[in-house]
Design an enzyme around this catalytic site. Structure first.
Site, mmCIF file in Angstrom:
data_model
loop_
_atom_site.group_PDB
_atom_site.id
_atom_site.type_symbol
_atom_site.label_atom_id
_atom_site.label_comp_id
_atom_site.label_asym_id
_atom_site.label_seq_id
_atom_site.Cartn_x
_atom_site.Cartn_y
_atom_site.Cartn_z
ATOM 1 N N TYR A 1 39.952 34.622 28.631
ATOM 2 C CA TYR A 1 40.102 35.262 29.941
ATOM 3 C C TYR A 1 41.372 34.756 30.618
ATOM 4 O O TYR A 1 42.175 35.537 31.144
ATOM 5 C CB TYR A 1 38.873 34.936 30.792
ATOM 6 C CG TYR A 1 38.928 35.409 32.219
ATOM 7 C CD1 TYR A 1 38.641 36.730 32.558
ATOM 8 C CD2 TYR A 1 39.228 34.519 33.254
ATOM 9 C CE1 TYR A 1 38.675 37.148 33.878
ATOM 10 C CE2 TYR A 1 39.252 34.929 34.569
ATOM 11 C CZ TYR A 1 38.977 36.241 34.877
ATOM 12 O OH TYR A 1 39.001 36.652 36.191
ATOM 13 N N ARG B 1 35.226 46.277 44.963
ATOM 14 C CA ARG B 1 34.367 46.863 46.002
ATOM 15 C C ARG B 1 34.856 46.437 47.394
ATOM 16 O O ARG B 1 34.894 47.243 48.327
ATOM 17 C CB ARG B 1 32.923 46.410 45.766
ATOM 18 C CG ARG B 1 31.933 46.735 46.896
ATOM 19 C CD ARG B 1 31.640 48.218 47.025
ATOM 20 N NE ARG B 1 30.689 48.462 48.100
ATOM 21 C CZ ARG B 1 29.373 48.642 47.925
ATOM 22 N NH1 ARG B 1 28.847 48.597 46.703
ATOM 23 N NH2 ARG B 1 28.580 48.880 48.940
#
Length: 251
Positions: free
Chosen positions: A147, A23
């Site tokens: 991750y 974003r």
């Protein structure tokens, strides 16, 4: 004016565009006068960038068919920012094969095949930025081991495509953020803290203490580095894994 230095409006594709670093990148490039296509699985959050001037495409990047839709929509773009990714937080002994496969599919497979499909269609002197993580170099948060493994894989994918696309030339670099004020960071604090017998605030304070600059970064700060890597001032940089960690990682 576009930041490409030539006055022509660039077209930038950003995945993971609904929140966090993605974003921030969308807002940065719109502010620089670029045309932006934001891609995300979360259609509701993604719609929030439409009033800012971005085009949007809802897609699950783990799905090969939906990835192909993104490749078609992004054909010929001037910049690609692969910011989409998920995290799973578990004690190492509790990780399952399914956990491993899901994170590899979302975090690595999507980047590999977007670079493969979009990269060759990009014009000369374009660039790709892949979001890795300091977890790809520093594995102290063992609850995020899978991750971290995927973020390490992203560095290898980045180097491979840097070689492969250099003939165009399209440059491919990676950024390794450290602690960043994003929804993912909130999730890390909320889920890791109880595993360590701490409150989220205690864990946050402890994490920032190992950062020489003693603070987290913001998505806006990282978007500045992304902009640099997509722009002409980094024209001789490719295949790099650039730390953005406040000094927490220096290699």
């Amino acid at each position: 004016m576009s930041s490409n230095g030539g006055g022509r409006q660039r077209r930038i594709v950003v995945t993971g565009a609904a929140q966090g670093i993605g974003r921030g990148a969308v807002e940065r490039f719109l502010g620089e006068g670029d045309s932006v296509l934001g891609v995300d699985l979360n259609g509701q959050k993604l719609a929030e960038i439409e009033p800012l001037g971005a085009d949007t495409l809802v897609a699950d990047l783990a799905d090969p068919e939906q990835r192909r839709t993104v490749v078609e929509a992004a054909e010929g773009c001037d910049g690609l920012v692969n910011a989409a990714g998920i995290i799973m937080l578990k004690a190492l002994d509790d990780v399952t094969v399914e956990d491993w496969r899901l994170l590899v599919q979302v975090n690595v497979e999507s980047i590999f095949f977007l670079c493969q499909g979009i990269g060759p269609t990009m014009p000369p002197d374009s660039a790709i930025v892949n979001l890795s993580s300091s977890s790809g170099k520093l594995t102290s948060t063992t609850e995020a081991a899978v991750y971290g493994a995927t973020k390490c894989m992203i560095l290898s994918v980045t180097r491979s495509f840097a070689y492969h696309l250099a003939q165009i030339p399209v440059r491919v670099n990676a950024i390794c953020p450290g602690i960043v004020d994003t929804p993912m960071q909130v999730k890390v604090l909320a889920e890791v803290a109880p595993l360590r017998g701490m409150t989220p605030q205690q864990l946050s304070d402890a994490r920032e203490q190992v950062v020489p600059l003693k603070r987290a970064s913001t998505p806006a700060e990282i978007s500045g580095l992304i902009s640099f890597l997509l722009g002409p001032d980094s024209a001789y940089m490719t295949g790099q894994a650039i730390n953005h960690t406040g000094g927490m990682v220096m290699w």
